[in-house]
Design an enzyme around this catalytic site. Structure first.
Site, PDB file in Angstrom:
ATOM      1  CB  ALA A 109      65.125  81.743  25.289  1.00  0.00           C
ATOM      2  N   PRO A 110      65.129  84.177  27.588  1.00  0.00           N
ATOM      3  CG  PRO A 110      65.902  86.307  28.207  1.00  0.00           C
ATOM      4  CD  PRO A 110      64.657  85.561  27.797  1.00  0.00           C
TER       5      PRO A 110
ATOM      6  N   GLY B 101      65.954  84.164  32.471  1.00  0.00           N
ATOM      7  CA  GLY B 101      65.906  84.887  33.733  1.00  0.00           C
ATOM      8  C   GLY B 101      64.980  84.268  34.758  1.00  0.00           C
TER       9      GLY B 101
ATOM     10  CG  ASP C 147      56.551  73.028  19.191  1.00  0.00           C
ATOM     11  OD1 ASP C 147      56.131  73.752  20.124  1.00  0.00           O
ATOM     12  OD2 ASP C 147      55.886  72.786  18.166  1.00  0.00           O
TER      13      ASP C 147
ATOM     14  CG  ASP D   5      57.272  84.593  29.912  1.00  0.00           C
ATOM     15  OD1 ASP D   5      56.332  85.280  29.490  1.00  0.00           O
ATOM     16  OD2 ASP D   5      58.394  85.052  30.145  1.00  0.00           O
TER      17      ASP D   5
ATOM     18  CB  CYS E 205      55.855  90.913  28.230  1.00  0.00           C
ATOM     19  SG  CYS E 205      56.466  90.312  26.639  1.00  0.00           S
TER      20      CYS E 205
END
Length: 444
Positions: A263-264, A266, A312, A331, A384
């Site tokens: 999610a989301p 991209g 999970d 990610d 990030c």
């Protein structure tokens, strides 16, 4: 619980007033009630029918949340008696007014008139004069610059200074600025060159980026509805740093691939735009967010190309069929310190104790997902974040406890060297802050 962003009140019919009221209630919820900006905007924006009004609400909210301490300091210096704890909504309205004057620099007459009328609309008629006086003073004198970084928690500023002593000020400065708008062109439907021509025909300025082959950077942000072919799936909005994740993973044609925290969606979409032959599985622990992934894939005409599951990722016994993946993308959940300019409310919510929990989760996911990687396969660890504990130290610890793992070098497109990976800091080349580490499992 349903919030009351769309509650009607006297004066709401005046042009621009509802927009200020909605922005005020979003800001009050985030600043004073600990709510998520993204969640509040998701509820509030649909109450406004005009996309220009929705864009203005977002602009006001982001402008305030990128420098709330500056507005707080101005208010404190201009008021002989501070506002009380019941005046959160009024303070949010004043901050919204300040933001319209600086940094948004909207026409002062319209900003003042609509904001003063919004005070009446939220039931603060007796304080409309105060709002008018304070905004007129801000218009006359300007809002003092103050410490643009004062809203950063002290513990986080200290960590950034320790991790990046030479770059700390630039990191904080970049996180206060509005980021550029980046597009990702869908290769299945068009090319960056052709789409750039369509943007130019629509009067939208954009440029290529040498590092990110599918990216276009807009000269100034535009509403999504203004982008040619957006509804048809020709293009998506995604920062260049996030787009480079797919180049760092670089799966072979037709590979069996796992996007472990999708999610989301991209990056999963980008994978399929690049290679329709990939056998992609995508999982996420949040079923609600997974529905958003499906919506995004459907818009891009990719909905039938991926297997989705709400699980999970760290509990492989519950979802993995034992067939190894050629490439795994992790990610990972992180502090989001590399995208504060896009999620400024991170600074409202993040606590020092969160870091221990996040690094433990990252380590658990790394260890669990490594078991699903085929011999000779790769795992890309990305965040990030700009904190070394979540990035280079996390990867160093993983390599130390995982004998069959080896880091593979990434080139300078992905930022500066950071241990076994690469780190992009916020604002460099206009990119978000991001970390990448490519890990290869030794063949048997």
């Amino acid at each position: 619980m349903k919030r009351s962003h769309d509650r009607q009140a006297p004066g709401m019919q005046v042009p621009g007033v509802q927009t200020r009221v909605v922005a005020t209630r979003v800001l009050d919820a985030v600043l004073h009630q600990g709510r998520s900006l993204k969640a509040e905007l998701a509820q509030a924006l649909p109450t406004l029918s005009d996309p220009r009004d929705r864009a203005l609400v977002e602009a006001i909210c982001f402008a305030v949340l990128r420098q709330p301490a500056r507005f707080e300091a101005a208010l404190s210096s201009w008021m002989s008696k501070p506002l009380g704890y019941r005046d959160g909504e009024l303070k949010a309205l004043l901050f919204a007014g300040f933001a319209q004057l600086d940094p948004l620099k909207l026409p002062a007459h319209a900003a003042l008139a609509s904001t003063v009328d919004a005070a009446r609309a939220i039931g603060r008629t007796h304080q409309a004069g105060l709002v008018n006086a304070l905004l007129r003073r801000a218009q006359r004198e300007g809002i003092p610059a103050g410490d643009a970084h004062a809203h950063w928690p002290a513990w986080l500023r200290e960590r950034i200074a320790a991790d990046w002593p030479q770059q700390a000020t630039a990191i904080l400065d970049a996180s206060v600025e509005a980021p550029p708008m980046w597009l990702r062109v869908n290769r299945r439907r068009t090319t960056p060159k052709d789409y750039l021509a369509r943007l130019q025909d629509a009067g939208i300025d954009a440029t290529f980026d040498d590092n990110a082959p599918d990216a276009l950077r807009l000269g100034s942000p535009v509403a999504v509805v203004a982008l040619p072919g957006f509804a048809e799936g020709d293009v998506s909005i995604q920062d260049a740093s996030a787009q480079l994740v797919i180049d760092a993973l670089s799966p072979t044609a037709g590979a069996r691939v796992l996007d472990a925290c999708v999610a989301p969606g991209g990056k999963a979409a980008h994978l399929l735009e690049r290679d329709a032959t990939l056998r992609l599985s995508a999982i996420d622990i949040d079923a609600h967010r997974l529905a958003r992934v499906q919506e995004n894939l459907s818009r891009l005409r990719l909905g039938g190309s991926v297997q989705l599951a709400a699980v999970d990722a760290g509990d492989t016994a519950a979802w993995w069929d034992g067939v190894a993946f050629d490439a795994v993308l992790l990610d990972a959940p992180c502090s989001a310190t590399g995208i504060v300019r896009r999620q400024p409310d991170v600074l409202q919510h993040r606590r020092a104790s969160d870091l221990d929990s996040l690094t433990a989760t990252q380590a658990r996911l790394l260890d669990a997902l490594w078991t699903t990687v085929a011999p000779g396969g790769v795992l890309l660890y990305a965040t990030c974040s700009i904190l070394k504990a979540e990035n280079e130290a996390q990867v160093e610890a993983f390599l130390a406890r995982t004998p069959d793992a080896a880091a593979e070098p990434l080139d300078a497109r992905f930022g500066r060297e950071a241990g076994a990976g690469r780190q992009r800091l916020p604002g460099e080349r206009g990119y978000d802050g991001f970390f990448y580490a490519r890990l290869r499992k030794r063949a048997v």
